[in-house]
Design an enzyme around this catalytic site. Structure first.
Site, PDB file in Angstrom:
ATOM      1  N   SER A 102       0.813  -1.209   0.000  1.00  0.00           N
ATOM      2  CA  SER A 102       0.000   0.000   0.000  1.00  0.00           C
ATOM      3  C   SER A 102       0.850   1.264   0.000  1.00  0.00           C
ATOM      4  O   SER A 102       1.595   1.523  -0.936  1.00  0.00           O
ATOM      5  CB  SER A 102      -0.955  -0.045   1.199  1.00  0.00           C
ATOM      6  OG  SER A 102      -1.904   0.983   1.138  1.00  0.00           O
ATOM      7  N   ASP A 243      -1.201   1.275  -3.995  1.00  0.00           N
ATOM      8  CA  ASP A 243      -2.085   0.259  -4.560  1.00  0.00           C
ATOM      9  C   ASP A 243      -3.448   0.831  -4.933  1.00  0.00           C
ATOM     10  O   ASP A 243      -4.365   0.093  -5.276  1.00  0.00           O
ATOM     11  CB  ASP A 243      -2.238  -0.944  -3.625  1.00  0.00           C
ATOM     12  CG  ASP A 243      -2.992  -0.618  -2.353  1.00  0.00           C
ATOM     13  OD1 ASP A 243      -2.995   0.553  -1.940  1.00  0.00           O
ATOM     14  OD2 ASP A 243      -3.580  -1.540  -1.748  1.00  0.00           O
TER      15      ASP A 243
END
Length: 446
Positions: A102, A243
């Site tokens: 992420s 992401d």
């Protein structure tokens, strides 16, 4: 019972160090594959990733793990996390995997798993997979080993899906939009989707090299976006994370608009259209008290959960809400997606700006947030939050803020830090409270 490998959002850590090694990735593939082999059909898993250098290593290791237990693998390459969730359901797959850490630096990586319904796994599923990781997984007979193939049109499928969430009667013609893709998973799909909807696109953070993901760009570093919006004379800026499940926006003045303001904007628009379900939205304990007061003034409610988009989604599903998210920019619109989707949320924000025909600074500034301060205290081990010196100071601070603010203290689910957050009507009081608590935690952790 505490989980051994899974944290707040999948398995995450520094690559080539436990648990984020190629060996572990292969074991996760074997365990998850074995767990989701149900029925006598040909089983399939979709694997996506972001742009980290270690993604190649972990992807190949997971392919080995899944195929060894008889699952076919569909590789879609660099794709947003929500795209993997969407493709898992549209391809009738038994499992989806996103290889990403992420918003973390490139040296970290992670593994997120989605069930056949496109939702992140339940605690029970994660516990079952952990048990298999530490046990013996039966391998498939030679004739039943899985195959792997790469799907080349996956990006186009996701772009089509994202565009379908934008109102048909609206267009982005003539709107100059800066999009910052964090050198991450959305570096191709986000600019393309916006361009196809008619926007004049200025793209930054779209030259990934394996090591520059989230490096000075993206939703956690919006300064570059702000500078670009002002310098290019754009109407609005959109920042995604590595992401692409987070969204932060910058208005035409360069001011950063966080997830609280964006959720307020979307909720107001959907309520006006009669689309808002649940009579309000779901947020976490980190959302600003100003948001709660703003919604109440409109006759809308707000329910808080623990930090983590999975907790938000669980509450949304249990209580019938269709808008929820986090101040950090995870925004879940369950009419469209099973997880946070930065691009889809951005399109809803752009729809509100387009409908209003007013500058983003006017449309998106919904309330004045209360002074809020969040600090992280790193610690090497132990349980500093159980130290009596810390608990006494926390109790005193809660009494001091009673009726005038809030205090949230929690260990991070992804890093070895204690997060200390306070907010209230008095900025000086908030700063003093946070400083006292952080000092106490540091001493207890020493």
């Amino acid at each position: 019972m505490a989980r051994k490998y899974f944290g707040t959002d999948g398995i995450r850590g520094a690559t080539n160090r436990s648990p984020m090694t190629a060996e572990m990735a292969m074991k996760v593939g074997m365990a998850a594959g074995a767990h989701f082999r149900r029925g006598d059909h040909r089983h399939r898993v979709v694997i996506g990733k972001d742009t980290r250098l270690s993604g190649y290593m972990l992807e190949n290791a997971m392919v080995a793990g899944f195929t060894s237990v008889g699952m076919d693998v569909v590789l879609v390459g660099p794709m947003p996390t929500p795209a993997v969730a969407m493709l898992t359901t549209s391809m009738r797959a038994d499992l989806g995997v996103m290889i990403s850490a992420s918003h973390n630096p490139y040296a970290d990586n992670g593994i997120k798993l989605f069930g056949p319904d496109g939702f992140k796994l339940s605690d029970a599923d994660e516990a079952a997979i952990e048990a298999l990781i530490d046990g013996e997984v039966p391998l498939a007979p030679s004739a039943e080993i899985g195959r792997a193939r790469r799907v080349e049109d996956a990006r186009g499928r996701y772009i089509h899906f994202a565009k379908s969430t934008f109102p048909e009667e609206l267009r982005l013609d003539g709107l100059k939009v800066v999009v910052d893709c964090a050198n991450g998973a959305a570096y191709q799909v986000a600019p393309s989707a916006l361009w196809e909807l008619g926007a004049e696109v200025v793209a930054i953070g779209v030259t990934p090299n394996g090591k520059n993901i989230n490096d000075g760009v993206g939703s956690t570093a919006p300064a570059t976006l702000s500078e670009t919006v002002i310098g290019s004379g754009a109407a609005i800026g959109i920042a995604l994370d590595g992401d692409a499940d987070r969204l932060i926006v910058v208005d035409e003045t360069g001011r950063v608009i966080d997830g609280d303001q964006l959720m307020a904007t979307i909720a107001a628009g959907w309520a006006r259209q009669g689309r808002l379900k649940g009579g309000g939205l779901v947020t976490t304990v980190m959302s600003n008290l100003g948001l709660e007061r703003h919604l109440a003034a409109q006759g809308l409610g707000m329910v808080r959960t623990k930090v983590g988009d999975r907790h938000v989604l669980e509450k949304m599903r249990a209580s019938g809400y269709n808008v929820g998210g986090e101040q950090s920019g995870h925004i879940i619109l369950s009419d469209y997606a099973t997880t946070g989707d930065g691009l889809v949320a951005a399109l809803q924000v752009l729809a509100e700006v387009t409908r209003a025909g007013a500058p983003a600074s006017e449309v998106l500034h919904r309330f004045d947030p209360l002074p809020q301060l969040l600090r992280n205290v790193r610690f090497a081990g132990g349980k500093p939050l159980e130290d009596v010196r810390v608990t006494d100071i926390i109790t005193a601070a809660e009494a001091e803020l009673a009726g005038r603010g809030r205090l949230v203290i929690r260990p991070s689910g992804t890093e070895a830090v204690i997060r200390v957050m306070a907010e209230g009507d008095d900025r000086a009081q908030v700063e003093a409270v946070v400083t006292r608590i952080c000092d106490a935690v540091q001493k207890a952790a020493a």
